[in-house]
Design a protein around this motif. Structure first.
Motif, short mmCIF file in Angstrom:
data_model
loop_
_atom_site.label_atom_id
_atom_site.label_comp_id
_atom_site.label_asym_id
_atom_site.label_seq_id
_atom_site.Cartn_x
_atom_site.Cartn_y
_atom_site.Cartn_z
N TYR A 118 0.83 -1.21 0.00
CA TYR A 118 0.00 0.00 0.00
C TYR A 118 0.87 1.27 0.00
CZ TYR A 118 -2.58 3.80 2.23
OH TYR A 118 -3.10 5.03 2.56
N LEU A 119 1.95 1.26 0.78
CA LEU A 119 2.80 2.45 0.89
C LEU A 119 3.54 2.79 -0.39
CD1 LEU A 119 4.34 1.99 4.45
CD2 LEU A 119 2.59 3.63 3.73
N ARG A 120 3.49 1.93 -1.38
CA ARG A 120 4.18 2.20 -2.64
C ARG A 120 3.61 3.43 -3.35
NH1 ARG A 120 4.85 -3.32 -5.74
NH2 ARG A 120 6.40 -2.16 -6.91
N TYR A 121 2.46 3.92 -2.92
CA TYR A 121 1.92 5.13 -3.55
C TYR A 121 2.86 6.32 -3.37
CZ TYR A 121 0.16 7.10 0.91
OH TYR A 121 0.05 7.62 2.17
N PHE A 122 3.78 6.24 -2.39
CA PHE A 122 4.73 7.32 -2.20
C PHE A 122 5.69 7.47 -3.37
CE2 PHE A 122 3.59 7.29 2.32
CZ PHE A 122 3.48 8.65 2.52
N ALA A 123 5.76 6.49 -4.25
CA ALA A 123 6.62 6.60 -5.43
C ALA A 123 6.04 7.58 -6.45
CB ALA A 123 6.82 5.22 -6.06
N ARG A 124 4.76 7.88 -6.33
CA ARG A 124 4.14 8.85 -7.25
C ARG A 124 4.61 10.25 -6.87
NH1 ARG A 124 -1.84 6.86 -6.63
NH2 ARG A 124 -2.24 9.04 -7.08
N PRO A 125 4.97 11.06 -7.85
CA PRO A 125 5.56 12.38 -7.57
C PRO A 125 4.74 13.25 -6.61
CG PRO A 125 5.74 11.88 -9.90
CD PRO A 125 4.91 10.78 -9.28
#
Length: 103
Positions: A42-49
């Motif tokens: 879920y925390l992978r959304y932090f890869a979005r700018p």
């Protein structure tokens, strides 16, 4: 104003960039817990700018988050050699970032 949800998740996420903390999570079997692994996905959304801006050290943080997606890394982080290698890489990235901002 920063979104408190993203700020809290970012802080938690940055803690996960700390190799000693990753080792702690592995030692206490959290990296074997399917619910915790789902949270890491879920925390992978932090890869979005638009969300990466909430991270103080996006490079090491996102790298650690990506490594944690791999079963092999979740086992390797139990090794002191892996912890040391990752700590050295994180320190180098911090020094490089500081140097780039100082120039």
């Amino acid at each position: 104003m920063a979104n408190p949800t993203h700020t809290t998740a970012a802080t938690t996420d940055e803690d996960r960039a700390n190799p000693s903390y990753l080792n702690h999570l592995a030692t206490h079997k959290l990296l074997d817990d399917p619910a915790f692994i789902a949270y890491l996905r879920y925390l992978r959304y932090f890869a979005r700018p638009e969300y990466a801006t909430f991270l103080t050290y996006p490079g090491p943080t996102l790298n650690a988050l990506e490594l944690l997606q791999q079963v092999s890394f979740r086992k390797e982080i139990l090794s002191p050699d892996t912890v040391m290698r990752l700590a050295e890489a994180t320190a180098k990235a911090s020094i490089d970032r500081f140097a780039a901002h100082s120039a």
